[in-house]
Write a protein that holds these residues in place. Structure first.
Motif, PDB file in Angstrom:
ATOM      1  N   HIS A   5       0.896  -1.119  -0.136  1.00 39.23           N
ATOM      2  CA  HIS A   5       0.068  -0.091  -0.199  1.00 39.23           C
ATOM      3  C   HIS A   5       0.852   1.264  -0.076  1.00 39.23           C
ATOM      4  N   GLN A   6       1.017   1.883  -1.293  1.00 40.61           N
ATOM      5  CA  GLN A   6       1.862   3.094  -1.159  1.00 40.61           C
ATOM      6  C   GLN A   6       0.973   4.062  -1.796  1.00 40.61           C
ATOM      7  N   ASP A   7       0.015   4.143  -1.121  1.00 41.02           N
ATOM      8  CA  ASP A   7      -0.984   5.412  -1.753  1.00 41.02           C
ATOM      9  C   ASP A   7      -0.663   6.737  -1.524  1.00 41.02           C
ATOM     10  N   VAL A   8       0.066   7.002  -0.611  1.00 39.75           N
ATOM     11  CA  VAL A   8       0.480   8.477  -0.164  1.00 39.75           C
ATOM     12  C   VAL A   8       1.980   8.468   0.384  1.00 39.75           C
ATOM     13  N   GLU A   9       2.512   9.676   0.122  1.00 37.04           N
ATOM     14  CA  GLU A   9       3.865   9.981   0.695  1.00 37.04           C
ATOM     15  C   GLU A   9       3.932  10.838   1.879  1.00 37.04           C
ATOM     16  N   LEU A  10       4.565  10.522   2.764  1.00 42.09           N
ATOM     17  CA  LEU A  10       4.431  11.239   4.060  1.00 42.09           C
ATOM     18  C   LEU A  10       5.882  11.525   4.750  1.00 42.09           C
ATOM     19  N   LEU A  15       4.750  11.328  10.310  1.00 49.65           N
ATOM     20  CA  LEU A  15       4.692  10.328  11.299  1.00 49.65           C
ATOM     21  C   LEU A  15       4.817  10.595  12.749  1.00 49.65           C
ATOM     22  N   VAL A  16       5.661  11.863  12.993  1.00 48.99           N
ATOM     23  CA  VAL A  16       5.826  12.012  14.476  1.00 48.99           C
ATOM     24  C   VAL A  16       4.506  12.623  14.937  1.00 48.99           C
ATOM     25  N   ARG A  17       3.819  13.386  14.067  1.00 50.07           N
ATOM     26  CA  ARG A  17       2.786  13.995  14.267  1.00 50.07           C
ATOM     27  C   ARG A  17       1.606  12.964  14.682  1.00 50.07           C
ATOM     28  N   SER A  33      13.565  -1.658  13.536  1.00 54.29           N
ATOM     29  CA  SER A  33      12.950  -2.548  12.025  1.00 54.29           C
ATOM     30  C   SER A  33      11.504  -2.345  11.990  1.00 54.29           C
ATOM     31  N   VAL A  34      10.932  -1.822  12.871  1.00 57.57           N
ATOM     32  CA  VAL A  34       9.344  -2.028  12.746  1.00 57.57           C
ATOM     33  C   VAL A  34       8.958  -1.049  11.453  1.00 57.57           C
ATOM     34  N   ILE A  35       9.612   0.134  11.305  1.00 59.02           N
ATOM     35  CA  ILE A  35       9.501   0.807  10.157  1.00 59.02           C
ATOM     36  C   ILE A  35      10.886   0.916   9.405  1.00 59.02           C
ATOM     37  N   PRO A  36      10.918   0.208   8.177  1.00 54.14           N
ATOM     38  CA  PRO A  36      12.130   0.027   7.501  1.00 54.14           C
ATOM     39  C   PRO A  36      12.495   1.389   6.852  1.00 54.14           C
ATOM     40  N   VAL A  37      13.609   1.756   6.703  1.00 54.60           N
ATOM     41  CA  VAL A  37      13.914   2.981   6.311  1.00 54.60           C
ATOM     42  C   VAL A  37      15.722   2.558   5.928  1.00 54.60           C
ATOM     43  N   GLU A  38      15.882   3.234   4.395  1.00 54.62           N
ATOM     44  CA  GLU A  38      17.012   2.894   3.723  1.00 54.62           C
ATOM     45  C   GLU A  38      18.001   4.084   3.837  1.00 54.62           C
ATOM     46  N   GLN A  39      17.397   5.237   4.475  1.00 54.44           N
ATOM     47  CA  GLN A  39      18.330   6.529   4.583  1.00 54.44           C
ATOM     48  C   GLN A  39      18.156   7.231   5.798  1.00 54.44           C
ATOM     49  N   GLU A  40      18.730   8.351   6.071  1.00 52.60           N
ATOM     50  CA  GLU A  40      18.368   8.997   7.286  1.00 52.60           C
ATOM     51  C   GLU A  40      16.788   9.153   7.405  1.00 52.60           C
ATOM     52  N   PRO A  41      16.330   8.859   8.693  1.00 55.79           N
ATOM     53  CA  PRO A  41      15.012   8.688   8.802  1.00 55.79           C
ATOM     54  C   PRO A  41      14.392  10.054   8.538  1.00 55.79           C
ATOM     55  N   THR A  47       4.906   5.895   3.561  1.00 53.27           N
ATOM     56  CA  THR A  47       3.764   5.557   2.926  1.00 53.27           C
ATOM     57  C   THR A  47       2.647   5.364   4.078  1.00 53.27           C
ATOM     58  N   GLY A  48       1.306   5.441   3.645  1.00 57.67           N
ATOM     59  CA  GLY A  48       0.385   5.204   4.387  1.00 57.67           C
ATOM     60  C   GLY A  48       0.226   3.818   5.402  1.00 57.67           C
ATOM     61  N   TYR A  49       1.126   2.905   4.486  1.00 58.56           N
ATOM     62  CA  TYR A  49       1.177   1.665   5.242  1.00 58.56           C
ATOM     63  C   TYR A  49       2.315   1.998   6.728  1.00 58.56           C
ATOM     64  N   HIS A  50       3.195   2.723   6.420  1.00 57.70           N
ATOM     65  CA  HIS A  50       4.107   3.103   7.496  1.00 57.70           C
ATOM     66  C   HIS A  50       3.278   3.777   8.604  1.00 57.70           C
ATOM     67  N   MET A  51       2.725   4.856   8.051  1.00 57.56           N
ATOM     68  CA  MET A  51       1.615   5.552   9.087  1.00 57.56           C
ATOM     69  C   MET A  51       0.735   4.654   9.978  1.00 57.56           C
ATOM     70  N   ALA A  52       0.122   3.497   9.336  1.00 57.98           N
ATOM     71  CA  ALA A  52      -0.834   2.669  10.019  1.00 57.98           C
ATOM     72  C   ALA A  52       0.157   1.630  11.124  1.00 57.98           C
ATOM     73  N   ILE A  53       1.363   1.465  10.619  1.00 61.26           N
ATOM     74  CA  ILE A  53       2.256   0.743  11.543  1.00 61.26           C
ATOM     75  C   ILE A  53       2.515   1.553  12.687  1.00 61.26           C
ATOM     76  N   ALA A  54       2.865   2.830  12.616  1.00 62.76           N
ATOM     77  CA  ALA A  54       3.424   3.701  13.565  1.00 62.76           C
ATOM     78  C   ALA A  54       2.285   4.028  14.654  1.00 62.76           C
ATOM     79  N   ARG A  55       1.044   4.111  14.065  1.00 65.47           N
ATOM     80  CA  ARG A  55      -0.109   4.536  14.825  1.00 65.47           C
ATOM     81  C   ARG A  55      -0.345   3.224  15.636  1.00 65.47           C
TER      82      ARG A  55
END
Length: 88
Positions: A5-10, A15-17, A33-41, A47-55
């Motif tokens: 699910h890569q419907d939005v870009e955040l 994510l912090v908000r 590694s709950v939220i995978p990141v390949e560069q400086e966070p 994505t919306g998927y990452h937002m759902a995981i964070a929430r």
């Protein structure tokens, strides 16, 4: 949850908000590694998927006072439970 699910870009700030303005919490999720990141966070795009995981992780942390590592384990177990339920 599926990572397709890569419907939005955040931004990192988005994510912090979503997690009560707790930037250290988001950084802890990235470190676990709950939220995978390949560069400086702070520069990464999410994505919306990452937002759902964070929430979801934030609710677990808030409701059970769980550390980031405990939250990571809980999320993994919940995902495995969902997979098992789907298979039966």
């Amino acid at each position: 949850m599926s990572n397709n699910h890569q419907d939005v870009e955040l931004s990192f700030d988005d994510l912090v908000r979503a997690c009560d303005n707790q930037s250290n919490w988001i950084l802890s999720l990235i470190a676990e590694s709950v939220i995978p990141v390949e560069q400086e966070p702070q520069l990464a795009r999410y994505t919306g998927y990452h937002m759902a995981i964070a929430r979801r992780a934030w609710r677990i942390h808030r409701d059970f006072n769980a550390s980031a590592s405990a939250t990571a384990l809980i999320l993994q177990l919940l995902d495995e439970l969902e997979d098992l339920r789907r298979r039966s």
